[in-house]
Design a protein around this motif. Structure first.
Motif, PDB file in Angstrom:
ATOM      1  N   SER A  37       0.862  -1.190   0.000  1.00 42.58           N
ATOM      2  CA  SER A  37       0.000   0.000   0.000  1.00 42.58           C
ATOM      3  C   SER A  37       0.891   1.230   0.000  1.00 42.58           C
ATOM      4  N   CYS A  39      -1.043   4.326  -0.434  1.00 39.22           N
ATOM      5  CA  CYS A  39      -2.008   5.362  -0.039  1.00 39.22           C
ATOM      6  C   CYS A  39      -2.549   5.144   1.364  1.00 39.22           C
ATOM      7  N   CYS A  45      -4.009   4.087  -4.573  1.00 42.58           N
ATOM      8  CA  CYS A  45      -2.780   3.562  -5.189  1.00 42.58           C
ATOM      9  C   CYS A  45      -2.983   2.290  -6.015  1.00 42.58           C
ATOM     10  N   GLY A  46      -3.955   1.489  -5.691  1.00 42.89           N
ATOM     11  CA  GLY A  46      -4.211   0.260  -6.444  1.00 42.89           C
ATOM     12  C   GLY A  46      -3.185  -0.831  -6.212  1.00 42.89           C
ATOM     13  N   CYS A  48      -3.026  -2.739  -3.592  1.00 48.02           N
ATOM     14  CA  CYS A  48      -3.486  -3.714  -2.598  1.00 48.02           C
ATOM     15  C   CYS A  48      -4.411  -4.760  -3.193  1.00 48.02           C
ATOM     16  N   CYS A  89      -8.290  -2.664   0.454  1.00 46.36           N
ATOM     17  CA  CYS A  89      -8.602  -1.615   1.424  1.00 46.36           C
ATOM     18  C   CYS A  89     -10.077  -1.246   1.387  1.00 46.36           C
TER      19      CYS A  89
HETATM   20 FE1  FES Z   1      -4.063   1.981  -1.875  1.00 51.59          FE
HETATM   21 FE2  FES Z   1      -5.904   0.085  -1.485  1.00 51.59          FE
HETATM   22  S1  FES Z   1      -4.191   0.580  -0.269  1.00 51.59           S
HETATM   23  S2  FES Z   1      -5.728   1.443  -3.116  1.00 51.59           S
END
Ligand code: FES
Length: 661
Positions: A37, A39, A45-46, A48, A89
């Motif tokens: 992660s 973000c 962020c994508g 995860c 997340c």
């Molecule tokens: Fe960043 Fe899920 S932790 S999108």
């Protein structure tokens, strides 16, 4: 809905229970499953992404996770949401479930390389990016912007005690205000904030250098994924101060302050390479946050701006042998101002960070097999051993293997003969030239070399021709060229073999054979010295590193006696092992810790002061050796019978097995 759901993460195998409605990422953190992660779980962020897996008793169920909500349906991040995957997340756990974490979503992942000679690398990022939302200052809050960043990192990421690189001081406030109190920070080694950018950011790159005395190579890597984004190489511009290492040290000795010119030359080349890398990958110099460097001890010192003259003679004292950590700005390369520099440890005054990197890449210390790891340059760096004990030495092979000191020798470049076969009955040669795919006796060969011609013979070619001359009985066990044949011509009191009779004849002279014997005897004697110290009379596997190791035919290397007898199937090229080791250290803190530990455990053997070295050297002048048996080799190649120095050995009776032609 149960409040005590069973959750298993694969491939880590972490398992435990979770309260229904918890996000997958939160449960992963509690159970210690590795999910990436940047973000901090904000759906930006994508990194995860996960899928629902299955296990006995827990089949994959579409209802195990909550249906995608607005965070996922509106997600438009740099990393696309892969079909069938969920943002951990955002997805909540509603039933017992198995969560499959793909390699791309793991912080510690194994990067699988496509090329066989490049090993897989386990990524353990030295730099990580963290997106944070920082509290705005108020009249009641007199803490500094840095203090509030530190508070945010503690609250949102559980990171304590971080300091900030001094280069950041001037950028903190603009970044915070521009990002409306939302910033991304780079954290080096979980201890220092080395970069800050307004808003969300997901780019952290690094450069791994391999500084050789002839070439400087560099790879640009994504520090999170381990992907190689670009690679580039340049001739080391120090060549104008001296072809080999010792002549460069001599230059410094004779020209006070000359080390500054050598340092500037190599640093300029390193900076130029960064320019090529970022242009190829279409990224910015400021994206580069981490730099690693490997090189032999003299290159290592010159990159750091240290006078290398103490390395020019006994006792070959290193200024520093431990790993070096510094700011990348120390070596005058234009990258991110907070970028960090890491130089792998040197093993000894003659066995440098390049050898340490090769050890890291080839891992002799990780297995039970006795591995011989050899990197042949002007000096051969030799490492021998296994998980129990590792020894290292360097041996003065000189530049003959690189084509120097050979009458028709040249660098491996178009026009150079690189492969040679000699008919044992007719003594007629055939050869291949760099730049052409054809053998010299094939139709179209003359046309295929119209542009280059045949200009000389390179290191791999000289090894093959001397070995083939030995197998054909032209060169004796003790290295004497003899015989009556149109291709064997008198050359004063000695004889030469005419390999190529064209506008520029290529002869293999008695002096050429002697030069190769001296070089290979130095290497073999160094290996035997280490074998004696390790108390072994055979090695289990041999890895030949570097450009020379990649190009020579291992069978011919053994026929000549460069390396000891070994099952030929266990002798292989290691590719650019030093460059791979540099990349491993770039991508992995665990790899840095590993090589720093191993480097202190390697026993250094000094060939120059070992009384036995001379004796071993004399025996090693024979082809393949004066007395050592080569049973494995003899099983694969029909070796000539051994004769007295003046005699002519018997011709081999059958063609070799395993020829590469
Ligand atoms: Fe960043 Fe899920 S932790 S999108």
């Amino acid at each position: 809905m149960s409040a005590d759901l069973k959750v298993t993460f694969t491939p880590s195998g972490r398992r435990g229970t979770a309260v229904a409605g918890s996000t997958v990422l939160d449960v992963a953190r509690v159970l210690g499953a590795d999910i990436d992660s940047v973000c901090g779980g904000r759906g930006i962020c994508g990194r995860c992404q996960v899928t629902v897996g299955s296990a006995p008793g827990t089949p994959a169920s579409e209802t195990a996770l909550s249906p995608p909500g607005p965070t996922e349906t509106n997600y438009r991040g740099r990393r696309p949401l892969v079909a069938g995957q969920r943002l951990s997340c955002a997805a909540q756990i509603l039933e017992d479930v198995v969560i499959d974490v793909p390699p791309e979503s793991q912080v510690h992942r194994q990067v699988v390389r496509k090329r066989a000679e490049v090993i897989d690398i386990a990524v353990d990022p030295v730099v990580r990016l963290h997106y944070i939302e920082v509290a705005e200052p108020t009249l009641d809050d007199d803490s500094s912007d840095l203090g509030r960043i530190q508070d945010a990192l503690q609250e949102q990421w559980g990171l304590n005690g971080l300091t900030a690189d001094e280069s950041l001081i001037g950028t903190l406030q603009p970044a915070l205000r521009q990002g409306k109190w939302q910033v991304t920070v780079a954290i080096h080694d979980a201890s220092v904030i080395t970069g800050i950018w307004p808003g969300f950011r997901d780019v952290a790159l690094g450069v791994a250098y391999d500084v050789g005395s002839t070439t400087v190579a560099a790879h640009l890597c994504d520090l999170a994924t381990g992907d190689v984004l670009a690679s580039a190489g340049l001739m080391n511009p120090q060549i104008r101060f001296g072809e080999d290492l010792m002549s460069r040290v001599s230059y410094v000795m004779m020209n006070p302050g000359g080390e500054v010119a050598l340092t500037t030359a190599v640093r300029d080349a390193m900076d130029e390479l960064i320019g090529s890398l970022v242009a190829e990958a279409e990224v910015s110099r400021e994206d580069i946050l981490e730099v690693t460097v490997v090189g032999n001890p003299i290159m290592h010192h010159l990159v750091l701006g240290i006078d290398p003259t103490p390395l020019g003679g006994a006792p070959f004292a290193l200024a520093v042998d431990k790993a070096v950590r510094a700011r990348a700005s120390l070596i005058d390369i234009a990258v991110h101002p907070g970028a960090r520099l890491y130089l792998l440890p040197c093993i000894a005054g003659h066995v440098g960070a390049d050898a340490a990197a090769a050890v890291l890449s080839e891992g002799p210390h990780r297995g039970e097999a006795v591995q011989l790891l050899v990197d042949v340059g002007t000096n051969a760096e030799i490492v021998l051993g296994s998980s129990g004990r590792l020894l290292a030495a360097s041996s003065p092979t000189g530049p003959a293997f690189e084509g120097a000191q050979i009458s028709s020798g040249q660098r491996a470049a178009p026009g150079a003969i690189e492969r040679v076969r000699i008919d044992a009955e007719t003594l007629e040669p055939r050869f291949r030239v760099i730049g052409s795919e054809l053998w010299s006796d094939e139709v179209g060969f003359a046309k295929s070399i119209e542009k280059t011609g045949v200009t000389g013979i390179c290191g791999s070619g000289i090894i093959e021709v001397v070995a083939e001359l030995y197998l054909a009985g032209v060169v004796s066990h003790d290295g004497v060229i003899s015989g009556e044949h149109p291709r064997i011509v008198a050359d004063g009191r000695t004889k030469s073999y005419v390999l190529h009779d064209g506008p520029s004849s290529i002869l293999i002279t008695q002096n050429d054979v002697r030069a190769i014997q001296l070089a290979k005897a130095a290497l073999y004697a160094g290996v035997k010295l280490l074998m004696g110290h390790l108390a072994v009379d055979a090695v289990d596997e041999i890895r030949l590193a570097g450009a020379f190791g990649s190009h020579i035919d291992t069978k011919y290397a053994m026929v000549l006696g460069l390396i000891p007898d070994c099952d030929l199937d266990k002798v292989s090229a290691a590719g650019n092992a030093a460059g791979t080791g540099s990349m491993m250290a770039l991508l992995s803190g665990a790899a840095r810790a590993e090589i720093e530990r191993v480097a202190t455990e390697i026993e250094k053997i000094e060939t120059a002061t070992e009384p036995k070295f001379q004796e071993l050297f004399v025996g090693a002048m024979g082809i393949p050796h004066a007395t050592d048996p080569f049973p494995e080799l003899a099983g694969a190649v029909s070796l000539p019978a051994r004769t007295e120095p003046s005699g002519r050995p018997e011709r081999r009776r059958r063609r070799d097995r395993g020829s590469t032609d």
